[in-house]
Scaffold this motif. Structure first.
Motif, PDB file in Angstrom:
ATOM      1  N   MET A   1       5.626  -5.764   8.525  1.00 38.48           N
ATOM      2  CA  MET A   1       6.900  -6.246   9.068  1.00 38.48           C
ATOM      3  C   MET A   1       7.402  -5.426  10.256  1.00 38.48           C
ATOM      4  O   MET A   1       8.350  -5.810  10.912  1.00 38.48           O
ATOM      5  N   ALA A   2       6.797  -4.293  10.531  1.00 35.76           N
ATOM      6  CA  ALA A   2       7.273  -3.423  11.609  1.00 35.76           C
ATOM      7  C   ALA A   2       7.005  -4.049  12.971  1.00 35.76           C
ATOM      8  O   ALA A   2       5.965  -4.664  13.192  1.00 35.76           O
ATOM      9  N   GLY A   3       7.961  -3.892  13.874  1.00 34.80           N
ATOM     10  CA  GLY A   3       7.799  -4.363  15.237  1.00 34.80           C
ATOM     11  C   GLY A   3       7.450  -3.219  16.176  1.00 34.80           C
ATOM     12  O   GLY A   3       7.405  -2.057  15.756  1.00 34.80           O
TER      13      GLY A   3
ATOM     14  N   ALA B   1      14.143   9.328  12.955  1.00 32.14           N
ATOM     15  CA  ALA B   1      14.637   8.029  12.487  1.00 32.14           C
ATOM     16  C   ALA B   1      14.399   7.906  10.984  1.00 32.14           C
ATOM     17  O   ALA B   1      14.008   8.867  10.323  1.00 32.14           O
ATOM     18  N   ASP B   2      14.606   6.718  10.445  1.00 35.50           N
ATOM     19  CA  ASP B   2      14.423   6.481   9.005  1.00 35.50           C
ATOM     20  C   ASP B   2      12.932   6.257   8.734  1.00 35.50           C
ATOM     21  O   ASP B   2      12.473   5.123   8.585  1.00 35.50           O
ATOM     22  N   VAL B   3      12.180   7.353   8.689  1.00 38.56           N
ATOM     23  CA  VAL B   3      10.722   7.279   8.569  1.00 38.56           C
ATOM     24  C   VAL B   3      10.304   6.564   7.283  1.00 38.56           C
ATOM     25  O   VAL B   3       9.325   5.804   7.274  1.00 38.56           O
ATOM     26  N   GLU B   4      11.025   6.790   6.191  1.00 41.92           N
ATOM     27  CA  GLU B   4      10.691   6.130   4.916  1.00 41.92           C
ATOM     28  C   GLU B   4      10.654   4.618   5.089  1.00 41.92           C
ATOM     29  O   GLU B   4       9.709   3.950   4.642  1.00 41.92           O
ATOM     30  N   ARG B   5      11.654   4.076   5.705  1.00 44.18           N
ATOM     31  CA  ARG B   5      11.724   2.618   5.871  1.00 44.18           C
ATOM     32  C   ARG B   5      10.773   2.120   6.953  1.00 44.18           C
ATOM     33  O   ARG B   5      10.230   1.022   6.839  1.00 44.18           O
ATOM     34  N   LEU B   6      10.572   2.912   7.988  1.00 47.43           N
ATOM     35  CA  LEU B   6       9.652   2.499   9.051  1.00 47.43           C
ATOM     36  C   LEU B   6       8.230   2.369   8.524  1.00 47.43           C
ATOM     37  O   LEU B   6       7.528   1.396   8.827  1.00 47.43           O
ATOM     38  N   VAL B   7       7.776   3.343   7.725  1.00 49.23           N
ATOM     39  CA  VAL B   7       6.407   3.278   7.216  1.00 49.23           C
ATOM     40  C   VAL B   7       6.280   2.174   6.169  1.00 49.23           C
ATOM     41  O   VAL B   7       5.223   1.529   6.056  1.00 49.23           O
ATOM     42  N   ALA B   8       7.348   1.918   5.410  1.00 52.38           N
ATOM     43  CA  ALA B   8       7.314   0.809   4.455  1.00 52.38           C
ATOM     44  C   ALA B   8       7.186  -0.516   5.195  1.00 52.38           C
ATOM     45  O   ALA B   8       6.414  -1.400   4.781  1.00 52.38           O
TER      46      ALA B   8
ATOM     47  N   SER C   1       0.815  -1.214   0.000  1.00 48.54           N
ATOM     48  CA  SER C   1       0.000   0.000   0.000  1.00 48.54           C
ATOM     49  C   SER C   1       0.852   1.269   0.000  1.00 48.54           C
ATOM     50  O   SER C   1       0.375   2.334  -0.383  1.00 48.54           O
ATOM     51  N   HIS C   2       2.102   1.149   0.443  1.00 46.76           N
ATOM     52  CA  HIS C   2       2.978   2.329   0.452  1.00 46.76           C
ATOM     53  C   HIS C   2       3.515   2.647  -0.937  1.00 46.76           C
ATOM     54  O   HIS C   2       4.061   3.724  -1.155  1.00 46.76           O
ATOM     55  N   VAL C   3       3.383   1.708  -1.875  1.00 47.02           N
ATOM     56  CA  VAL C   3       3.773   1.970  -3.271  1.00 47.02           C
ATOM     57  C   VAL C   3       2.531   2.514  -3.966  1.00 47.02           C
ATOM     58  O   VAL C   3       1.652   1.762  -4.366  1.00 47.02           O
ATOM     59  N   ARG C   4       2.433   3.815  -4.102  1.00 49.33           N
ATOM     60  CA  ARG C   4       1.171   4.419  -4.510  1.00 49.33           C
ATOM     61  C   ARG C   4       1.268   5.312  -5.735  1.00 49.33           C
ATOM     62  O   ARG C   4       0.298   5.936  -6.126  1.00 49.33           O
ATOM     63  N   SER C   5       2.455   5.412  -6.343  1.00 48.78           N
ATOM     64  CA  SER C   5       2.590   6.246  -7.524  1.00 48.78           C
ATOM     65  C   SER C   5       3.852   5.872  -8.271  1.00 48.78           C
ATOM     66  O   SER C   5       4.670   5.096  -7.778  1.00 48.78           O
ATOM     67  N   LEU C   6       3.994   6.394  -9.472  1.00 47.30           N
ATOM     68  CA  LEU C   6       5.243   6.254 -10.206  1.00 47.30           C
ATOM     69  C   LEU C   6       5.429   7.502 -11.049  1.00 47.30           C
ATOM     70  O   LEU C   6       4.474   8.207 -11.372  1.00 47.30           O
TER      71      LEU C   6
ATOM     72  N   GLU D   1      32.953  14.611   1.327  1.00 47.75           N
ATOM     73  CA  GLU D   1      33.360  15.967   1.689  1.00 47.75           C
ATOM     74  C   GLU D   1      32.183  16.867   2.047  1.00 47.75           C
ATOM     75  O   GLU D   1      32.304  17.740   2.907  1.00 47.75           O
ATOM     76  N   ILE D   2      31.039  16.676   1.371  1.00 50.37           N
ATOM     77  CA  ILE D   2      29.945  17.638   1.559  1.00 50.37           C
ATOM     78  C   ILE D   2      28.773  17.104   2.378  1.00 50.37           C
ATOM     79  O   ILE D   2      27.873  17.861   2.727  1.00 50.37           O
ATOM     80  N   ASP D   3      28.783  15.816   2.685  1.00 50.61           N
ATOM     81  CA  ASP D   3      27.630  15.249   3.389  1.00 50.61           C
ATOM     82  C   ASP D   3      27.639  15.647   4.866  1.00 50.61           C
ATOM     83  O   ASP D   3      28.471  15.191   5.645  1.00 50.61           O
ATOM     84  N   ARG D   4      26.707  16.502   5.237  1.00 50.68           N
ATOM     85  CA  ARG D   4      26.526  16.885   6.641  1.00 50.68           C
ATOM     86  C   ARG D   4      25.110  16.530   7.097  1.00 50.68           C
ATOM     87  O   ARG D   4      24.592  17.109   8.050  1.00 50.68           O
ATOM     88  N   THR D   5      24.457  15.610   6.401  1.00 51.62           N
ATOM     89  CA  THR D   5      23.093  15.223   6.759  1.00 51.62           C
ATOM     90  C   THR D   5      23.089  14.537   8.122  1.00 51.62           C
ATOM     91  O   THR D   5      24.090  13.949   8.538  1.00 51.62           O
ATOM     92  N   VAL D   6      21.939  14.607   8.799  1.00 56.28           N
ATOM     93  CA  VAL D   6      21.831  14.017  10.134  1.00 56.28           C
ATOM     94  C   VAL D   6      20.759  12.925  10.192  1.00 56.28           C
ATOM     95  O   VAL D   6      20.493  12.378  11.264  1.00 56.28           O
ATOM     96  N   THR D   7      20.129  12.624   9.055  1.00 60.96           N
ATOM     97  CA  THR D   7      19.148  11.535   9.000  1.00 60.96           C
ATOM     98  C   THR D   7      19.521  10.570   7.888  1.00 60.96           C
ATOM     99  O   THR D   7      20.131  10.976   6.891  1.00 60.96           O
ATOM    100  N   PRO D   8      19.160   9.284   8.029  1.00 60.89           N
ATOM    101  CA  PRO D   8      19.426   8.320   6.949  1.00 60.89           C
ATOM    102  C   PRO D   8      18.729   8.723   5.645  1.00 60.89           C
ATOM    103  O   PRO D   8      19.275   8.524   4.557  1.00 60.89           O
ATOM    104  N   MET D   9      17.519   9.299   5.775  1.00 66.60           N
ATOM    105  CA  MET D   9      16.773   9.701   4.579  1.00 66.60           C
ATOM    106  C   MET D   9      17.482  10.828   3.843  1.00 66.60           C
ATOM    107  O   MET D   9      17.571  10.835   2.605  1.00 66.60           O
ATOM    108  N   GLY D  10      17.998  11.797   4.586  1.00 69.06           N
ATOM    109  CA  GLY D  10      18.725  12.898   3.975  1.00 69.06           C
ATOM    110  C   GLY D  10      19.988  12.420   3.292  1.00 69.06           C
ATOM    111  O   GLY D  10      20.335  12.893   2.201  1.00 69.06           O
ATOM    112  N   ALA D  11      20.688  11.473   3.909  1.00 69.03           N
ATOM    113  CA  ALA D  11      21.917  10.935   3.322  1.00 69.03           C
ATOM    114  C   ALA D  11      21.622  10.256   1.981  1.00 69.03           C
ATOM    115  O   ALA D  11      22.369  10.433   1.009  1.00 69.03           O
TER     116      ALA D  11
END
Length: 384
Positions: free
Chosen positions: A178-180, A165-172, A69-74, A110-120
């Motif tokens: 599969m989420a605990g 946290a990694d919201v993209e993966r958590l909601v998937a 259900s999380h795959v909802r567009s292309l 050199e330029i990655d200063r992201t603080v979330t897995p999604m941003g990275a």
């Protein structure tokens, strides 16, 4: 098609040719997106894209054995949307990996200063598929500039994002069943950050930042449902139990009372048997293999009552059970099993509630990732 140069490193799964049949692929997409046509996705006039996307959706259904259900567009991407960089150029430019291997020394490193897995992940995607249209480039630059000149606000935003946290993966994981329990608490904690971010970003002027702020949704009903149902530090797996808060379910509360009173009941039972048998060293114990039992040393076996049933011989004596002890064991263990069954049922209902709101949560995840990436680029600009 996997380029020849990459085949050695890629895992290739072969599927039946009919999977790419145009009509079969089209039906798969229509069923997935619950639409009458594919016009809104811009691929009706691109049969190769329909075949590829439909085959991929079928492959996911066949392998994941779960709702998607999380795959909802292309989105149909023309080459003109982004700069297409071949693998050899990516390697020679050291965009994401240096010639020595690994991120250190690469442009990304050199330029990655992201603080979330999604941003990275998003920053890496931006580097590998750069924009080539002027307006979107200007929009990004304006957003980075806005963050760059707001040093204090940028620092507060980045600090707040560290709690996401990694919201993209958590909601998937939730959408696929599969989420605990710990995943849902991490999702709740992440959604709690959203109101603070909206407040911190309300004075930002860049249109792109404003657009992403508008997409932030803390999905209050889902966030509150998780908070009211699950304890703060639950186990990873639902089958481990013990994660539903007291007061949530009357049946669980009653069964827990039975289970928690066990130590007192056992102590009373032990004292009663010691008084009845005159064996002061008599002990009532429990293990997962034998359940509850009465342990008596060899020197006191002559005083064992007739209603004691021998269960196991040990080096120092014997282990016995009585009808009363067996009845109590069935009551307590039955309560524990029923608690777990009820907890799992409540958790699955909560997970389904999260999955039902997957589109809203995904929009928020994308906005969070984008804001993290833009703030990261501004941080890199300020530092360098």
């Amino acid at each position: 098609v996997v380029p020849t140069a990459m085949r050695g490193a890629a895992t290739i799964t072969t599927v039946d040719g009919w999977t790419f049949d145009l009509e079969s692929a089209r039906r798969s997409l229509l069923q997935q997106f619950h639409t009458q046509s594919l016009d809104g996705f811009g691929i009706e006039s691109h049969p190769a894209a329909v075949r590829a996307a439909g085959a991929l959706v079928r492959y996911l259904h066949d392998t994941q054995k779960a709702e998607l259900s999380h795959v909802r567009s292309l989105t149909f991407k023309e080459h003109a949307d982004r700069l297409v960089i071949d693998p050899l150029t990516i390697k020679h430019l050291e965009l994401v990996e240096s010639t020595e291997g690994g991120r250190p020394g690469s442009l990304l490193g050199e330029i990655d200063r992201t603080v979330t897995p999604m941003g990275a992940r998003l920053l890496r995607s931006w580097l590998l598929r750069p924009l080539i249209s002027l307006e979107p480039i200007r929009d990004r630059l304006d957003a980075v500039e806005d963050f760059a000149f707001r040093t204090t606000d940028r620092g507060r935003v980045r600090e707040a994002l560290k709690g996401v946290a990694d919201v993209e993966r958590l909601v998937a994981r939730a959408a696929m069943g599969m989420a605990g329990p710990r995943d849902l608490v991490a999702l709740k904690t992440s959604l709690l950050v959203v109101p603070r971010l909206r407040a911190l970003l309300r004075d930002m002027a860049a249109p792109l930042v404003t657009a992403f702020v508008a997409e932030l949704d803390d999905v209050v009903e889902v966030r509150d449902a998780i908070d009211q149902t699950l304890i703060e530090a639950p186990p990873v797996l639902a089958r481990d139990g013990g994660y539903i808060r007291d007061g949530v379910d009357a049946e669980i509360d009653g069964l827990r009372q039975v289970s928690r009173s066990g130590k007192q009941v056992i102590a009373e039972m032990e004292a009663g048997e010691r008084a009845r048998t005159g064996i002061a060293s008599l002990k009532v114990r429990y293990n997962r293999v034998f359940g509850y039992y009465i342990e008596i040393s060899k020197s006191h076996l002559h005083a064992v009552p007739a209603d004691y049933v021998r269960k196991q011989t040990i080096a120092g004596g014997e282990r016995f059970v009585t009808p009363a002890l067996k009845e109590y064991e069935e009551k307590v263990l039955g309560a524990d099993e029923r608690i777990l069954e009820r907890e799992v049922a409540l958790f699955e209902a909560l997970r389904a509630q999260v999955a039902a709101e997957a589109p809203r949560i995904q929009d928020t995840a994308r906005a969070l990732a984008s804001l993290d990436t833009l703030a990261s680029l501004a941080e890199a600009a300020a530092l360098n």
